[in-house]
Write an enzyme that holds these catalytic residues in place. Structure first.
Site, PDB file in Angstrom:
ATOM      1  N   ASP A   1       5.297  -2.768   7.360  1.00 46.14           N
ATOM      2  CA  ASP A   1       5.723  -1.399   7.678  1.00 46.14           C
ATOM      3  C   ASP A   1       5.230  -0.985   9.060  1.00 46.14           C
ATOM      4  OD1 ASP A   1       3.320  -1.640   5.929  1.00 46.14           O
ATOM      5  OD2 ASP A   1       3.005   0.430   6.555  1.00 46.14           O
TER       6      ASP A   1
ATOM      7  N   GLY B   1       7.092   4.834   3.619  1.00 45.25           N
ATOM      8  CA  GLY B   1       7.824   5.852   4.373  1.00 45.25           C
ATOM      9  C   GLY B   1       6.937   6.636   5.316  1.00 45.25           C
TER      10      GLY B   1
HETATM   11  P1  AMP Z   1      -0.619   2.904   8.031  1.00 47.84           P
HETATM   12  O1  AMP Z   1      -1.146   1.639   7.449  1.00 47.84           O
HETATM   13  O2  AMP Z   1      -1.652   3.808   8.643  1.00 47.84           O
HETATM   14  O3  AMP Z   1       0.483   2.643   9.014  1.00 47.84           O
HETATM   15  O4  AMP Z   1      -0.021   3.789   6.844  1.00 47.84           O
HETATM   16  C1  AMP Z   1       0.566   3.275   5.695  1.00 47.84           C
HETATM   17  C2  AMP Z   1       1.320   4.343   4.972  1.00 47.84           C
HETATM   18  O5  AMP Z   1       0.460   5.430   4.620  1.00 47.84           O
HETATM   19  C3  AMP Z   1       2.480   4.970   5.732  1.00 47.84           C
HETATM   20  O6  AMP Z   1       3.482   5.241   4.808  1.00 47.84           O
HETATM   21  C4  AMP Z   1       1.881   6.230   6.265  1.00 47.84           C
HETATM   22  O7  AMP Z   1       2.850   7.210   6.522  1.00 47.84           O
HETATM   23  C5  AMP Z   1       0.969   6.657   5.117  1.00 47.84           C
HETATM   24  N1  AMP Z   1      -0.132   7.521   5.549  1.00 47.84           N
HETATM   25  C6  AMP Z   1      -1.245   7.160   6.233  1.00 47.84           C
HETATM   26  N2  AMP Z   1      -2.033   8.228   6.442  1.00 47.84           N
HETATM   27  C7  AMP Z   1      -1.416   9.299   5.885  1.00 47.84           C
HETATM   28  C8  AMP Z   1      -1.723  10.682   5.764  1.00 47.84           C
HETATM   29  N3  AMP Z   1      -2.852  11.197   6.243  1.00 47.84           N
HETATM   30  N4  AMP Z   1      -0.843  11.459   5.127  1.00 47.84           N
HETATM   31  C9  AMP Z   1       0.284  10.956   4.611  1.00 47.84           C
HETATM   32  N5  AMP Z   1       0.631   9.674   4.678  1.00 47.84           N
HETATM   33  C10 AMP Z   1      -0.203   8.846   5.305  1.00 47.84           C
HETATM   34 MG    MG Z   2       2.095   2.718   9.571  1.00 40.31          MG
END
Ligand code: AMP
Ligand code: MG
Length: 534
Positions: A280, A110
């Site tokens: 995602d 999410g």
């Molecule tokens: P990504 O691979 O960077 O697209 O992120 C994968 C998941 O981790 C997604 O659900 C992002 O919303 C969550 N996410 C990444 N960095 C953060 C953060 N600093 N705070 C909260 N959620 C994060």
């Molecule tokens: Mg992402």
């Protein structure tokens, strides 16, 4: 109507719509704490205020197409773009999605740090979501802080806009605002966390829905949400397919496959490596989404990935991207069996991906080489070239751009041809001995193909220049802009943005940005390798 001539309005004069929120199921639980959110398509959540929002960068080109006036560095609109204030009509939300990360089902993910504020209608009459990245925690933040650091925000801001001007389907970035708050990151994952400046990017896209939004409904057996979201996406983002229903679902999946193929072909054309092609991070609209540890090929190496987290497996390396996109589509297909009973329909979509990718990539290669498509299809011209480019570190962007300047006539001076390409080689000694002979031999063959098609040389150059960018956002360039901005000088962000808006044009004043990676950048973090810590 000449849209650019209409007066621009401040963001707070806009009317905000909430079609997504109105149309789909809200999370019944309203607590903003990390938790599973069964049955939710999204959770309403307010952004967390930043201490001292300040506008650092702004995309004038995007703002004009939206009709939004550039705001002051501080004030109401900068506050809104940092998540410190919410305007009337905005109903901020975080979407619920899941995803396959590095090949494994990861369950609920999410929007952990992305919050959509609302939707506006742009000057082409298209609905566009404004989404803040880094504006605080949501129910999907899991153990993380919902924040983003300045370095990664600069990278997302610049790359979104650079990709748009390269003609690559992408989400956009309107603004970059510093928050005045520190964000703690362990950048090297070595147990030495440091405080970095925080920032928020306002991203813009017709929708940020991902493959993973559908996967979570399949994984948790939420048929109602599955149907509702598919119908919503088709109705509002694929309207030409007709009224959503069992008749239109297969055509919709096929169109997602087709768009994904076109997007990945463009990545391959410009040498872009996404770096984290988890499901995602795959847009249901076929847009490049979530700029994290991405990178640009400098030396042409299909096995290269900028993402340190993926250094071992190289799952998301440049040359893997077409297969990975296909694999991701098979995951989406798996989820959509809830809607599309006939498996043959799903296979047809996947097949369309393969065909579209092959055709688009061949056509792009032909343009990159200034040849007609049928020429490139047969023979080993392309495979020989790729093997030559890999044998000695050769800059992809410089090589293809300069190839247009080669004299292809029969009586051309062979040494002069090599000289034209010289800058593309990281080690000039590569242009001695066997490699030189191989390259010269290939150029002979290539020149013969060019002559055979009897095209005006100028026409060939025009075609090649339109397929081979002169300027791409090399990692070290982004890093220099980051270093300067961290020291208080945002002018390099502005400069890169301006140069990259004309990525295919010769820009004599900016020749320094048409350059191989300098040696200092070879192993510097942020320049050759990036962690996911952002
Ligand atoms: P990504 O691979 O960077 O697209 O992120 C994968 C998941 O981790 C997604 O659900 C992002 O919303 C969550 N996410 C990444 N960095 C953060 C953060 N600093 N705070 C909260 N959620 C994060
Ligand atoms: Mg992402």
């Amino acid at each position: 109507m000449n849209a650019p001539d209409l007066p621009l309005r401040p963001l707070d004069a806009f009317e905000f719509d909430d079609l997504f929120v109105r149309s789909l199921s809200a999370d019944p639980d309203t607590r903003n704490i990390s938790r599973p959110a069964p049955r939710a398509v999204y959770s309403r959540v307010e952004p967390t205020a930043a201490s001292t929002p300040r506008l650092l960068a702004w995309s004038d080109v995007l703002a004009r197409s939206l009709g939004v006036a550039r705001p002051a560095e501080t004030g109401l609109v900068a506050d809104v773009l940092a998540g410190s204030r919410v305007l009337p009509g905005m109903k901020p939300y975080a979407a619920r999605y899941g995803g396959h990360q590095f090949g494994n089902w990861a369950g609920q993910l999410g929007d952990g740090r992305a919050i959509t504020l609302g939707e506006i209608i742009d000057r082409n009459g298209l609905r566009q979501e404004l989404q803040l990245k880094g504006a605080g925690k949501t129910p999907y933040s899991r153990h993380a802080d919902g924040r983003a650091v300045l370095r990664s925000s600069i990278r997302e801001f610049l790359c979104s806009e650079a990709m748009f001007h390269l003609g690559v389907p992408t989400t956009r970035a309107l603004s970059l605002v510093t928050t005045g708050d520190g964000v703690v990151r362990d950048m090297f994952y070595d147990g030495r966390p440091a405080t970095e400046p925080g920032a928020v990017v306002c991203r813009v896209a017709p929708s940020f829905v991902r493959f993973g939004n559908f996967e979570i409904f399949a994984a948790e057996d939420e048929a109602d949400n599955m149907r509702a979201l598919a119908d919503w996406v088709i109705r509002h983002h694929y309207p030409t397919l007709g009224e959503p229903g069992p008749e239109t679902y297969p055509a919709w999946f096929a169109e997602v496959c087709r768009r994904t193929a076109v997007m990945v072909a463009h990545w391959m054309r410009v040498g872009f490596v996404h770096g984290v092609m988890n499901t995602d991070n795959m847009s249901i609209l076929g847009l490049t989404i979530d700029y994290g540890p991405y990178g640009w090929l400098e030396g042409f190496d299909p096995g290269w990935t900028p993402n340190t987290t993926d250094a071992q497996g190289r799952r998301y390396a440049y040359g893997q991207q077409p297969q990975i996109a296909y694999w991701n589509l098979t995951r989406l297909a798996g989820a959509l069996t809830m809607l599309i009973e006939n498996e043959a329909d799903l296979h047809a979509g996947l097949e369309l991906y393969r065909e579209t990718f092959e055709q688009t990539w061949s056509a792009m290669l032909a343009d990159k080489l200034g040849l007609h498509a049928d020429t490139v299809m047969d023979g080993s011209l392309v495979s020989d070239l790729f093997s030559i480019l890999q044998a000695e570190e050769t800059d992809m962007t410089i090589f293809f751009r300069r190839l247009a300047d080669i004299d292809c006539s029969e009586k051309a001076d062979k040494d002069a041809r090599i000289l034209v390409l010289r800058e593309a080689f990281y080690d000039s000694s590569a242009l001695d001995g066997a490699h030189l002979l191989r390259l010269a031999g290939w150029l002979d063959q290539y020149a013969a193909w060019v002559r055979a098609q009897a095209e005006e040389p100028a026409a060939r150059v025009t075609r090649m220049h339109a397929a081979n960018p002169k300027y791409v956002l090399r990692n070290w360039m982004a890093q220099q802009a980051i270093d300067a901005a961290t020291a208080g000088d945002a002018s390099q962000i502005e400069r890169l943005l301006t140069v990259l808006q004309r990525a295919y044009d010769e820009q004599p004043d900016n020749e320094d940005l048409f350059a191989r990676r300098p040696e200092w950048a070879r192993n510097r973090p942020g320049c050759s390798a990036l962690s996911c810590s952002s």
